[in-house]
Design a protein around this motif. Structure first.
Motif, PDB file in Angstrom:
ATOM      1  N   PHE A 153      14.202  47.309 -40.941  1.00 42.92           N
ATOM      2  CA  PHE A 153      14.164  48.750 -40.665  1.00 42.92           C
ATOM      3  C   PHE A 153      15.281  49.176 -39.713  1.00 42.92           C
ATOM      4  O   PHE A 153      15.778  50.293 -39.798  1.00 42.92           O
ATOM      5  N   ALA A 154      15.711  48.259 -38.839  1.00 45.26           N
ATOM      6  CA  ALA A 154      16.826  48.583 -37.952  1.00 45.26           C
ATOM      7  C   ALA A 154      18.126  48.734 -38.732  1.00 45.26           C
ATOM      8  O   ALA A 154      18.974  49.561 -38.391  1.00 45.26           O
ATOM      9  N   GLY A 155      18.285  47.957 -39.784  1.00 42.37           N
ATOM     10  CA  GLY A 155      19.530  47.991 -40.548  1.00 42.37           C
ATOM     11  C   GLY A 155      19.502  48.881 -41.768  1.00 42.37           C
ATOM     12  O   GLY A 155      20.490  48.952 -42.506  1.00 42.37           O
ATOM     13  N   LEU A 156      18.392  49.575 -42.002  1.00 42.66           N
ATOM     14  CA  LEU A 156      18.229  50.329 -43.247  1.00 42.66           C
ATOM     15  C   LEU A 156      19.264  51.435 -43.399  1.00 42.66           C
ATOM     16  O   LEU A 156      19.897  51.575 -44.457  1.00 42.66           O
ATOM     17  N   ASP A 157      19.494  52.214 -42.357  1.00 42.92           N
ATOM     18  CA  ASP A 157      20.444  53.324 -42.462  1.00 42.92           C
ATOM     19  C   ASP A 157      21.845  52.825 -42.786  1.00 42.92           C
ATOM     20  O   ASP A 157      22.558  53.397 -43.622  1.00 42.92           O
ATOM     21  N   GLY A 158      22.259  51.764 -42.110  1.00 46.08           N
ATOM     22  CA  GLY A 158      23.596  51.230 -42.351  1.00 46.08           C
ATOM     23  C   GLY A 158      23.764  50.683 -43.748  1.00 46.08           C
ATOM     24  O   GLY A 158      24.823  50.863 -44.386  1.00 46.08           O
ATOM     25  N   ALA A 192      10.752  54.966 -40.436  1.00 44.43           N
ATOM     26  CA  ALA A 192      12.144  54.731 -40.829  1.00 44.43           C
ATOM     27  C   ALA A 192      12.330  54.973 -42.324  1.00 44.43           C
ATOM     28  O   ALA A 192      13.322  55.585 -42.757  1.00 44.43           O
ATOM     29  N   VAL A 193      11.395  54.501 -43.127  1.00 43.49           N
ATOM     30  CA  VAL A 193      11.497  54.689 -44.579  1.00 43.49           C
ATOM     31  C   VAL A 193      11.376  56.169 -44.922  1.00 43.49           C
ATOM     32  O   VAL A 193      12.119  56.684 -45.770  1.00 43.49           O
ATOM     33  N   HIS A 194      10.464  56.870 -44.274  1.00 45.48           N
ATOM     34  CA  HIS A 194      10.290  58.289 -44.555  1.00 45.48           C
ATOM     35  C   HIS A 194      11.571  59.071 -44.235  1.00 45.48           C
ATOM     36  O   HIS A 194      11.990  59.941 -45.015  1.00 45.48           O
TER      37      HIS A 194
END
Length: 607
Positions: A153-158, A192-194
């Motif tokens: 979840f920490a790396g999801l945006d990147g 984070a997913v939302h």
């Protein structure tokens, strides 16, 4: 889009645009002008031929890589993922292509072969030297497969920032899969997913991940919002959407119910309305489901919906012509498989209504091989009802000889039950008993518990109804219930038989029949037994509605005998006589009816 599809088109175009290669140079006669010019041009031609050979070699190598890609994807589609992984390993060494490494790793992770997935990543690191977006995605996918939620979840945006549309779709589907397989880990990352899904409002897979993980985390309103957007993006309900919806409905049915409560049903696509109908059916609201289905069919005449409408019409006790009308629509609009199912359903409905000729006509329409067994079973049922014993034996023998001992709707248990029914209808009681005893010994020695149960039930009924040996009937039926403790029919048969023994057994009989009723309140036979228990306990008023229901559903002589006696006791004698007369006309020799009339001193007019 699969990797090999995106690479194939440029190669095909290159192959079609290449100039044709001559089989041999065409030379003019020695000393001619063209020949001299050819000699002067040889160095230039040699250089050009070298370039062409290199081009052809490059094309051939690319074609070889393409064929390897095709082979690996074909292996995957044939259910051979290990072969596909091996093919991608070979291709990666040849091409040193990052996309090949990522695709191979995707397949390895789907196969749960994490060690091979890590090998793809390591090989790509060696080939590329430094870090790359592809390596980052692969490292993230490995963390997800290990359930490392904090890293994921920490790396999801990147990861999403450097992903193309195909990659983003897969990332969100991987998240949804985590939501189902590791719900607690996924729930920790629901926020984070939302947020990530909100940045992809036109990506159905993003809404699937948001809906699944929000539902698992108890964020019902977020899940409902994702489903509402998903219903706009995927009106046809593709397989990923179907799977997600099914699992949410199983695990958090309140989310699906809330979605439909907060959504204008009539604005949904027909497929989503079909899902709403399924929800109503599962909740037991058949009347609303049938009404909603009529609305859908008015604008979307789909054969599967017509099949569902036919089934619901039976449940709602609609006129048989309504059911047949729905099934005729299936015949007009459906494929061969749908037409076959419609024909089988129509035949079964007509059989229940004793319209045997029409049932046979519908059965003749069945052309699909997967319904051969079912067709033989239903045909044999009609033969038995019409007392065409030889034809029934022939159909049952045909079903017995089929390689697959089950069909789409009937199985080996139905075949054996019908074989036993045929014996019951054609053999004298003592011969039938001998036959059942022989088959029971075989079932005991073979350990076939299902067949043993069927034989015990049949012999118990034979002892009770025809041989006048209730104690032996009780012994067989007790054993049947031990083998089938959740069978309402077994409980009912044992309880009803106990009623024929001295009154000391009535308390046990009542417990068994009441338990059977709790399991199957729609059964006419169980309602008859329960009404009769209450009557024998001295409560005729309480018994009446159960017996009235039983007679409406199953107007047979024994039920009529019970109902008539209750009505007679309640001083509703004209109604009692009417019921008895109807039954007497159909079955004047029925033992229980005759005994009831004799015991009460009743003579029917015309006797």
């Amino acid at each position: 889009m699969p990797y090999w599809n995106s690479r194939a088109l440029p190669l095909v175009l290159a192959l079609t645009l290449l100039p044709p290669v001559a089989a041999a140079d065409t030379l003019s006669a020695p000393g001619s002008v063209p020949a001299i010019e050819a000699q002067l041009q040889r160095p230039k031609a040699a250089a050009r031929n070298l370039v062409e050979r290199q081009q052809r070699q490059a094309v051939a190598e690319r074609a070889g890589h393409l064929f390897t890609l095709f082979a690996s994807e074909i292996a995957l589609n044939r259910g051979q993922p290990a072969a596909a992984v091996a093919a991608y390993r070979i291709l990666l060494n040849r091409t040193q292509d990052a996309a090949v490494a990522e695709r191979g790793m995707e397949i390895a992770l789907d196969l749960d072969a994490r060690q091979q997935a890590e090998a793809f990543l390591q090989r790509l690191r060696e080939l590329e030297g430094g870090p790359s977006p592809t390596q980052e995605r692969m490292q993230w996918a490995l963390a997800l497969s290990r359930g490392e939620g904090e890293t994921v979840f920490a790396g999801l945006d990147g990861i999403l920032a450097h992903a193309d549309e195909r990659q983003a779709r897969r990332i969100f589907l991987q998240l949804a899969q985590m939501g189902l397989s590791q719900p607690q880990v996924a729930a920790d990352g629901a926020d984070a997913v939302h947020r990530s899904a909100a940045r992809f409002p036109d990506l159905a897979e993003a809404m699937i991940a948001d809906a699944v993980i929000s539902a698992q985390a108890g964020r019902n309103q977020d899940a409902v919002g994702a489903l509402q957007r998903l219903s706009e993006l995927d009106g046809d309900i593709r397989p990923p959407t179907q799977l997600a919806l099914s699992l949410i409905a199983q695990r958090q049915p309140q989310v699906v119910n809330s979605f439909f409560r907060q959504t204008d049903i009539n604005q949904l696509s027909p497929m989503w309305q079909g899902l709403y109908i399924d929800t109503l059916i599962h909740s037991g609201d058949y009347a609303r489901a049938y009404a909603q289905l009529q609305n859908v069919l008015a604008t979307h005449p789909d054969p599967d919906f017509y099949l569902q409408a036919a089934l619901l019409s039976v449940n709602q006790k609609a006129p048989i012509e309504d059911t047949l009308q729905h099934l005729e629509k299936v015949t007009a609009l459906g494929n061969q498989a749908q037409k076959g199912r419609a024909a089988l359903l129509a035949a079964m409905r007509l059989l229940a209504d004793s319209r045997y000729g029409e049932a046979r006509a519908w059965l003749a329409r069945i052309q699909t091989l997967d319904l051969r067994f079912d067709k033989a079973i239903v045909t044999a049922r009609i033969d038995v009802e019409e007392q065409k014993w030889a034809a029934a034996r022939q159909q049952l023998a045909a079903a017995e000889s089929m390689g697959a001992k089950r069909g789409r709707y009937f199985d080996q248990g139905d075949l054996r039950s019908l074989q036993l029914r045929l014996l019951d209808r054609t053999l004298p009681p003592q011969q039938l008993l001998n036959q059942l005893n022989s088959q029971l010994r075989q079932a005991e020695s073979s350990g076939d518990q299902e067949y043993l149960s069927a034989l015990l039930y049949q012999r118990g009924v034979l002892y009770a109804d025809q041989l006048g040996q209730p104690q032996r009937a009780v012994a067989d039926l007790r054993r049947f219930v031990q083998l089938n403790p959740d069978s309402p029919d077994g409980m009912n048969a044992l309880g009803y038989t106990l009623l024929s023994l001295p009154p000391v057994h009535r308390a046990e009989a009542a417990r068994l029949i009441e338990a059977a009723y709790q399991l199957d309140q729609a059964s006419a036979a169980i309602n008859d037994s329960l009404g009769w228990v209450y009557f024998l306990q001295g409560d005729a008023q309480r018994a009446l509605p159960y017996l009235q229901y039983a007679y409406e559903q199953q107007p047979e002589a024994e039920v009529a005998a019970h109902l008539g006696e209750v009505l007679w006791t309640l001083d509703q004698r004209e109604q009692a006589l009417t019921v008895w007369r109807e039954a007497h006309q159909k079955d004047p020799q029925h033992r229980v009816l005759q005994e009831t009339l004799r015991r009460l001193g009743v003579r029917l007019s015309g006797e």
